[in-house]
Design a protein around this motif. Structure first.
Motif, PDB file in Angstrom:
ATOM      1  N   GLU A  58       4.469  14.798   5.787  1.00  0.00           N
ATOM      2  CA  GLU A  58       4.591  13.491   6.570  1.00  0.00           C
ATOM      3  C   GLU A  58       5.016  12.502   5.313  1.00  0.00           C
ATOM      4  O   GLU A  58       4.047  12.378   4.363  1.00  0.00           O
ATOM      5  CB  GLU A  58       3.215  13.151   6.980  1.00  0.00           C
ATOM      6  N   VAL A  59       6.212  12.198   5.292  1.00  0.00           N
ATOM      7  CA  VAL A  59       6.887  11.243   4.072  1.00  0.00           C
ATOM      8  C   VAL A  59       6.705   9.745   4.198  1.00  0.00           C
ATOM      9  O   VAL A  59       7.190   9.574   5.435  1.00  0.00           O
ATOM     10  CB  VAL A  59       8.229  11.745   3.749  1.00  0.00           C
ATOM     11  N   GLN A  60       6.042   9.003   3.512  1.00  0.00           N
ATOM     12  CA  GLN A  60       5.804   7.461   3.859  1.00  0.00           C
ATOM     13  C   GLN A  60       6.473   6.940   2.772  1.00  0.00           C
ATOM     14  O   GLN A  60       6.146   7.096   1.763  1.00  0.00           O
ATOM     15  CB  GLN A  60       4.569   7.190   3.801  1.00  0.00           C
ATOM     16  N   ARG A  62       7.756   4.061   0.439  1.00  0.00           N
ATOM     17  CA  ARG A  62       7.359   2.802   0.060  1.00  0.00           C
ATOM     18  C   ARG A  62       7.849   2.601  -1.355  1.00  0.00           C
ATOM     19  O   ARG A  62       7.766   3.609  -2.312  1.00  0.00           O
ATOM     20  CB  ARG A  62       5.882   2.517   0.021  1.00  0.00           C
ATOM     21  N   PHE A  70      -0.791   0.226  -1.386  1.00  0.00           N
ATOM     22  CA  PHE A  70      -1.360   0.771  -0.217  1.00  0.00           C
ATOM     23  C   PHE A  70      -2.447   1.473  -0.388  1.00  0.00           C
ATOM     24  O   PHE A  70      -3.331   1.789   0.449  1.00  0.00           O
ATOM     25  CB  PHE A  70      -0.019   1.471   0.293  1.00  0.00           C
TER      26      PHE A  70
ATOM     27  N   GLN B 514       2.574   3.364   9.002  1.00  0.00           N
ATOM     28  CA  GLN B 514       1.767   4.658   8.251  1.00  0.00           C
ATOM     29  C   GLN B 514       2.515   6.110   8.531  1.00  0.00           C
ATOM     30  O   GLN B 514       2.097   7.031   7.899  1.00  0.00           O
ATOM     31  CB  GLN B 514       0.433   4.624   8.885  1.00  0.00           C
ATOM     32  N   THR B 515       3.028   6.162   9.716  1.00  0.00           N
ATOM     33  CA  THR B 515       3.860   7.593  10.006  1.00  0.00           C
ATOM     34  C   THR B 515       5.329   7.295  10.146  1.00  0.00           C
ATOM     35  O   THR B 515       5.589   6.103  10.891  1.00  0.00           O
ATOM     36  CB  THR B 515       2.997   8.293  11.001  1.00  0.00           C
ATOM     37  N   GLN B 516       5.918   8.275  10.037  1.00  0.00           N
ATOM     38  CA  GLN B 516       7.505   8.130  10.274  1.00  0.00           C
ATOM     39  C   GLN B 516       7.569   7.906  11.841  1.00  0.00           C
ATOM     40  O   GLN B 516       8.458   7.229  12.287  1.00  0.00           O
ATOM     41  CB  GLN B 516       8.323   9.447   9.972  1.00  0.00           C
ATOM     42  N   SER B 517       6.582   8.567  12.697  1.00  0.00           N
ATOM     43  CA  SER B 517       6.963   8.507  14.063  1.00  0.00           C
ATOM     44  C   SER B 517       6.655   7.142  14.635  1.00  0.00           C
ATOM     45  O   SER B 517       6.877   6.881  15.732  1.00  0.00           O
ATOM     46  CB  SER B 517       6.054   9.396  14.841  1.00  0.00           C
TER      47      SER B 517
END
Lengths: 443, 572
Positions: A58-60, A62, A70, B514-517
């Motif tokens: 899961e890529v965030q 920023r 964050f 917080q999440t891509q989705s």
């Protein structure tokens, strides 16, 4: 293609076996906060998920500063496994705040140092995964259309033809630019280094507030030259833009890093990802034309695409002048940023006016030599280069306290800044007057 | 106009019923929870000595004794005022001709006029530079043909140019709504008395439309005063908002100066708001009959017709140029130091559509919900202020308006600080819940909807409500049957501005995604625009954003027109 698939499978198998030995095969969601673009993260995500079925990355995205903030703000209920970014100083901040977990990756073939710079954090809180150097990129069409030269050294950028054609991010805005400036200060010395920095800064078209703003402006042809981290140049070439890139000899190569966040919800997955990007198939992904970063695994360069340099072979890296003192850099970190902002960024108009006048005076002297004019120009140059603080003062605890709010009694940051700004304004105005007098004298 | 001797503040002042008090309390709680508390948790640093606790004003002394900050303050004030002037010049012809004359494609012009507001972050900036920059299309061609360049995008004047083009729709939308709502009988009476042309506009139409104009102009002023993206894009740093942003994001959270500047921004915005209410005070803008009931629109003839269409075409070409540039960028292969791209491709759209469907759905949901929340709260506050005379109403107005001056990054960090520790039953943090993005957007865009609702209600004559109440209608029935229908077009205008601008908001969203989705389109755009190869794809996503928001705007403009038409027919 086939060889890569086999290699992937082999890597997956070996890491899976290692994981099994620990009794914790990685699975589930691995969350990474990163400043890297989609072009960089997507190939890693695909390869990692393929190597470890059952995991998702899961890529965030920023920017580096927002990412640090964050992680800091959310530590009470941390949901992030990894922090992945270029600037080593961001990792230093996280480490100092106890937000990283030490992890020694299972990787081989990675040397301890590149040049004089340690690739991994000595305490093991973060690991370098790619090498980055700083240099100059330029738009070939722009340069040809304006009949401009191709630069080799930082000092070239300070000469008359480059006036108003160069762009750079402010060091306070971009960790990578900060390192570029610091590297110049360390290799040339405080006074002389600032002289070089201010001389080419007077030629800047503008000081941008975003690192990516610089390659963006060069790619689209809004400015001719940009002072950038190498992969901005290489990846723009990979995307087809008419740009070129060069490393000046006073540069430094530093690693881009990855670190496991403290109390990571999926620590096993996080560590598997670190191992993965340091493995052979992981390092090979860096050669993707849209990524174009320099691996830290020396053996990987056997398969490097044409045109990508091998930094481990750079001769200047062994030069003692390019030695980078991390401790020295840390002590004056905030002071260097604030000095640049007050002396250059926020006084840019005055600095540019003085620089322009100096270039014009030089041209006048070239047409009609005059010792008086030459003396005046030299004085003008010295006025531009003058610094309000010495090297020792910049690294003093009082100075650090002004920026961090420490206990030592000293001037407040706002007072210092106002003083420096006034100092710069006065000196640039005096330099402008001298340079104009020099033009008169050479008439 | 029923005479300026009839002060609107006095009208309808009644005893606040428990129901209304409860309404005020609920809105107050909402603003406290999602605006005041999060912001205060961040900006209290402004009143502390650096690195320690306690109370001090020394930081404000430092602010006023620093040349840079003083210069920034005056630059910001100058740029904001000039932007209002230029934006008014752009908006006036568009608003006047499309609402007052038989004008083909009025809805289309109104919609196209709103589009500049939907300037997607980064992508819009890049497109602007490619067209108007030093080596943009226009300047490269000028240099080629005539050997000179025009510095459109340089210095403070460049900021004024870009800001005016970007924000003039605030004036257009609010002024058009006001113009539509004026009782045409006023103009007819003036015409019968021999007044026409510019004099008619200057003496009758424009004064009656003042609430809408002032609402729009004050929004432009405050928005420009607080905007950081445009000056930074043009490399102008000595203005207040960029200074605040640069301090907060580079010097660090513990540095007081960034917050001192934020406090100054908030105070200056409230001051501007207060001045704009002073400008309208003591005058009554209400007309008994709504615009639809008066005369038909005047026809345009001969030279007037040519002039009108000419003026509107010029304005539209100018303000839509950035979007043309964005579109070109989205279909370009490589575009570098050339008037036009090297080649064209549809690959960027293919890539974006295959990767970003989720972004688009999320944006529609988030911006739609935020817009709804905004018009509901906006009309409620407008009612409390203009119809009950409750002092609490004014305060709610000021607090909600202050949101305009709060930097997005401050609000985002405030949300994280206040709500990250709170866990939902699922174990997820409250701040990680997508609903928080909606709330942050709603708070940030509330002032837009609020100003529109306020202007709409100022134009409704209170005598209509009094009549209804005299006939025995309860207060809530009066609101439902009289006030709400009459306010509809103003509320729609408020929804459109809130929705359209929320759809491209990034600064607070950036902290909260917080999440891509869960990510909205603006965030996806940011992710694309960080690499050379993502530029085209980012632009494609930007074009999709503009089209979606533009279509929504068009639909709501048509709905309002149909509604007005239906009501005029019903009356005849």
């Amino acid at each position: 293609m086939i060889s890569r698939r086999v290699a992937l499978a082999a890597a997956a198998l070996s890491v899976a076996l290692a994981g099994a030995a620990h009794g914790q095969a990685p699975s589930g969601k691995v969350t990474v906060v990163t400043s890297f673009s989609k072009e960089v993260t997507d190939p890693f995500k695909a390869a990692f998920e393929k190597a470890f079925p059952g995991t998702t990355l899961e890529v965030q995205n920023r920017n580096t500063n927002a990412g640090v903030k964050f992680i800091e703000e959310t530590k009470s209920n941390n949901g992030v496994d990894l922090f992945w970014a270029s600037a080593p100083d961001a990792f230093e901040v996280l480490k100092a705040k106890g937000l990283l977990e030490a992890y020694k990756p299972k990787a081989d073939g990675i040397p301890d140092k590149i040049g004089h710079f340690p690739i991994n954090d000595p305490q093991g809180f973060y690991s370098g995964f790619a090498a980055s150097g700083y240099g100059i990129m330029w738009n070939d069409r722009y340069v040809k259309a304006n009949k401009l030269p191709e630069p080799k050294e930082w000092e070239d950028l300070a000469t008359a033809p480059y006036f108003d054609h160069v762009s750079m991010a402010a060091p306070s805005r971009s960790g990578t630019t900060h390192l570029t400036i610091e590297a110049i200060l360390q290799s040339a010395g405080w006074e002389k280094g600032w002289g070089i920095v201010k001389a080419f800064s007077g030629n800047l078209r503008g000081v941008t507030e975003r690192s990516f703003g610089v390659p963006d402006a060069v790619n689209s042809g809004q400015v001719g030259y940009g002072i950038v981290i190498d992969f901005f140049g290489f990846s723009a070439q990979g995307a087809g833009f008419p740009v070129k890139f060069v490393y000046p000899s006073l540069s430094t190569i530093v690693p881009a890093n990855i670190g496991v966040v403290k109390n990571a919800p999926n620590a096993a997955g996080a560590k598997a990802f670190v191992d993965f990007i340091l493995s052979e198939p992981g390092q090979a992904i860096l050669f993707d034309p849209k990524i174009r970063r320099l691996p830290v695994r020396t053996a990987s360069y056997a398969k490097a695409p044409a045109g990508l340099p091998n930094p481990f072979e750079f001769k200047w890296l062994a030069d003692p002048k390019s030695k980078f003192d991390v401790e020295k850099s840390e002590k004056r970190f905030a002071a260097v940023d604030a000095l640049y902002d007050q002396l250059v960024t926020f006084q840019h108009e005055a600095l540019k006016a003085a620089t322009k006048a100096i270039h014009d005076a030089d041209a006048a002297i070239a047409r009609k030599p005059s010792p008086e004019a030459s003396r005046l120009v030299a004085e003008a140059r010295a006025l531009v280069a003058r610094m309000p603080v010495s090297e020792a003062e910049a690294a003093s605890p009082e100075m650090a306290a002004a920026f961090t709010g420490g206990k030592e009694k000293g001037p407040r940051q706002a007072e210092l800044e106002q003083k420096w700004a006034a100092y710069a304004k006065e000196n640039y105005a005096a330099a402008l007057a001298k340079a104009q007098a020099a033009q008169q004298a050479a008439k | 106009m029923s005479g300026s001797a009839f002060p609107v503040q006095g009208a309808g002042r009644g005893i606040a019923s428990p129901g209304l008090a409860l309404l005020a309390l609920l809105i107050g709680l909402f603003l406290a929870a999602f605006l005041v508390i999060p912001v205060v948790t961040v900006i209290f640093v402004a009143f502390q000595p650096k690195g320690s606790t306690g109370f001090t004003l020394i930081n404000f002394v430092d602010f006023f004794s620093t040349d840079l900050f003083r210069r920034s303050f005056w630059n910001s004030a100058y740029v904001s005022l000039m932007s209002v002037v230029i934006a008014s010049l752009l908006a006036l012809p568009l608003a006047y001709y499309t609402t007052r004359f038989e004008f083909r494609g009025a809805a289309l012009v109104q919609t196209l006029g709103v589009i500049p507001l939907i300037m997607p972050p980064f992508a819009g900036a890049v497109a602007m530079q490619l067209l108007f920059g030093r080596n943009g299309t226009v300047n490269l061609l000028l240099d080629d043909w005539f050997g000179f360049k025009v510095p459109f995008m340089e210095g403070l004047n460049g900021v004024i140019f870009v800001e005016a083009v970007h924000y003039f729709p605030f004036i257009l939308v609010n002024l058009s709504t006001s113009l539509r709502n004026i009782d045409r009988a006023m103009e007819e009476a003036a015409q019968n008395l021999g007044c026409s042309g510019f004099r008619l506009f200057r003496r009758i139409v424009f004064p009656l439309a003042m609430p809408g104009y002032v609402a729009g102009a004050s929004l432009v002023f405050i928005k420009v005063f607080d905007d950081l993206a445009t000056p930074l894009l043009l490399n102008v740093k000595d203005m207040l908002a960029p200074q605040a942003y640069l301090r907060i994001t580079s010097v660090g959270l513990a540095d007081p100066m960034g917050y001192v500047i934020s406090v100054v921004l908030i105070v200056a915005s409230l001051l501007a708001m207060w001045l704009s209410t002073l400008a309208l005070r003591g005058k009554d803008y209400a007309t008994v009959q709504r615009g639809g009931g008066g005369t038909v629109k005047r026809p345009l003839r001969g030279i007037d017709r040519v002039l009108a269409y000419g003026a509107i075409t010029v304005v539209l070409v100018l303000v839509l140029a950035p979007h043309v540039g964005l579109f070109l960028l989205s279909i370009a292969t490589i575009w570098s130091f050339a008037p036009l791209p090297d080649g064209y491709t549809a690959a960027h759209y293919a890539r974006v559509l295959s990767e970003s469907g989720q972004y688009i759905t999320n944006t529609l949901i988030y911006a739609g919900l935020a817009g709804l929340i905004d018009v509901v709260i906006g009309s409620a506050i407008a009612y409390l202020v203009l119809r009950t005379g409750m002092p609490a109403g004014r305060w709610l107005d000021y607090v909600a308006t202050a949101a305009l001056a709060v930097p997005g990054v401050v609000l985002g960090i405030g949300f994280l600080r206040t709500y990250f520790g709170v866990t939902l039953p699922s174990g997820q943090s409250l701040a990680a819940f997508w609903g928080m993005i909606v709330l942050a957007l709603a708070i940030r865009r509330l002032p837009y909807a609020l100003r529109a609702c306020m202007a709409a209600m100022q134009q409704i004559s209170v005598s209509l409500e009094e009549a209804a109440q005299n006939l025995g209608a309860t207060r809530s029935r009066t609101v439902r049957r009289i006030v709400m229908p009459l306010m509809l077009s103003g509320v729609a205008a408020g929804f459109v501005t809130s929705f359209a601008t929320a759809a491209v908001e990034l600064s607070a969203t950036m902290m909260l995604v917080q999440t891509q989705s869960d990510a909205p389109l603006a965030y996806g755009l940011y992710v694309f625009m960080q690499s050379p190869a993502g530029r085209g794809a980012g632009a494609a996503l930007g074009v999709i954003a503009v089209v979606i928001v533009g279509l929504s705007t068009y639909v709501s403009n048509r709905l309002v027109e149909r509604d007005m038409a239906a009501r005029s027919e019903a009356k005849e």
